[in-house]
Design an enzyme around this catalytic site. Sequence first.
Site, PDB file in Angstrom:
ATOM      1  N   GLY A  85      52.352  -9.255  64.185  1.00 23.83           N
ATOM      2  CA  GLY A  85      51.315  -9.185  65.200  1.00 23.83           C
ATOM      3  C   GLY A  85      51.114  -7.782  65.712  1.00 23.83           C
ATOM      4  N   GLN A  86      50.178  -7.675  66.639  1.00 23.61           N
ATOM      5  CA  GLN A  86      49.838  -6.411  67.268  1.00 23.61           C
ATOM      6  C   GLN A  86      50.132  -6.540  68.748  1.00 23.61           C
ATOM      7  OE1 GLN A  86      48.211  -3.755  65.464  1.00 23.61           O
ATOM      8  NE2 GLN A  86      48.468  -2.432  67.250  1.00 23.61           N
ATOM      9  N   GLY A  87      51.117  -5.796  69.257  1.00 20.17           N
ATOM     10  CA  GLY A  87      51.454  -5.844  70.669  1.00 20.17           C
ATOM     11  C   GLY A  87      50.551  -4.953  71.487  1.00 20.17           C
ATOM     12  N   SER A  88      50.853  -4.836  72.789  1.00 21.32           N
ATOM     13  CA  SER A  88      50.013  -4.041  73.674  1.00 21.32           C
ATOM     14  C   SER A  88      50.075  -2.556  73.333  1.00 21.32           C
ATOM     15  CB  SER A  88      50.439  -4.254  75.130  1.00 21.32           C
ATOM     16  OG  SER A  88      51.809  -3.930  75.304  1.00 21.32           O
ATOM     17  N   PHE A  89      51.150  -2.124  72.697  1.00 23.94           N
ATOM     18  CA  PHE A  89      51.231  -0.705  72.338  1.00 23.94           C
ATOM     19  C   PHE A  89      51.977  -0.493  71.020  1.00 23.94           C
ATOM     20  CE2 PHE A  89      54.444  -1.768  75.520  1.00 23.94           C
ATOM     21  CZ  PHE A  89      55.632  -1.438  74.893  1.00 23.94           C
ATOM     22  N   ASP A 100      52.800  -9.827  84.190  1.00 23.71           N
ATOM     23  CA  ASP A 100      51.839 -10.100  83.120  1.00 23.71           C
ATOM     24  C   ASP A 100      52.234 -11.351  82.337  1.00 23.71           C
ATOM     25  OD1 ASP A 100      49.523  -9.641  81.657  1.00 23.71           O
ATOM     26  OD2 ASP A 100      50.500  -8.298  80.209  1.00 23.71           O
TER      27      ASP A 100
END
Length: 395
Positions: A39-43, A154
Amino acid sequence: MTTPFGWSSTGTAERDVPVIRLKNDSDLTEKYEFGSKLGQGSFGEVYEATHLETRTKWAIKMVHRPAPGSKMVETVDNEISILKQVNHAHIIHLEAIYNSAAMIYLVTELCKGGDLKQLLQQKKSFTEDETRKIIFSLADAVVYLHQRNIVHRDLKLENILLKNSSNEGDDRFDIKVADFGLSVKTGGVEIGNIMTEACGTLIYMAPEMMSGRGYSQWCDVWSIGVIMFMLLCGEPPFVSQTQRGLLKEIMNKVRFTQPAWASVSGAAKWVLTYLLKVDPAYRMTARQLLETPWIAGEHTVPSGPNNVLEMIDQLLENNTNENRSYPGTEPVKDWSLISAEETPESSLDHSCWSGADLGPEAVTERLKKAHNRKSAHSSLTQQDCRPPLRSALLE
């Protein structure tokens, strides 16, 4: 503490997380074999990886080292700092950190089941029993964080990972709270430690955070309520494209209008109404959530006040009714802390946003006022109020 599902809520001792310096980024391939992208995290991107020596599978988040002084530096530092401090069954486990000149690599436990948002999209909604297991684990993790004065800020479906795939029976609901980039460590819930920076994802954001009046760890409990609502019916409780519009929706209070609610118990709805209290002073705490009959599998709707402030409100209301003929009796509405449900038009500008952060001295003073206002026939004392005071405010 033994949980209703046989898990322990007590974490082991905090760990020393190894930090290893790499001369070159390619050196990491001598330790791990990289697999598919998770996946693609926040950073950063996350990949599955196998440790070549032990053959243990991990997840590795690859973060491009942010420019010095940028906001991303604080975000990355927050993530690393907090994950190094925590050790809980339902919080993502940080195994090691590798640094190079250009990259930061975070080695964490592998969660094969994706996140709760992906699973909800597949299932459309969760059963009440499934939701109970997830919410118990989430609340248990939040209690652990709040005991250490850590506020996540969050919590959302995307940041709750599933340790196992969906075909692994009951173990598929073994959740892990992740993504601590916006988290902070505060000095506790006293007035001096109020936070003011609005952050997180709008539909999960507590109204006191949006109001700009200051907030504390109770913002995480609101987010738990939003998550629980979405698990049970597949939709968020409040929806708007703007912050102003969302606040207006929130002031109408939570409603159960979707067809899915016909099969949900009154006990679950009762829990939601207290998780989604607009006024944080009247909102259920994460620890109180763990103590509800609903978490234990019962469908009984509790009666009576939920916390000490509601008890004081009820006491003052009763005593006002009893003492209407006595001169000098102040009406309850003059008391500075009034529930948001009673003042829907003014509560966003009301000073009660910091009411959840009352320390023991402030609450004791409120109790004294209540004691002074009661009739000569009442026998309530401060000593009578200590058990709920501990439960509600002294976690």
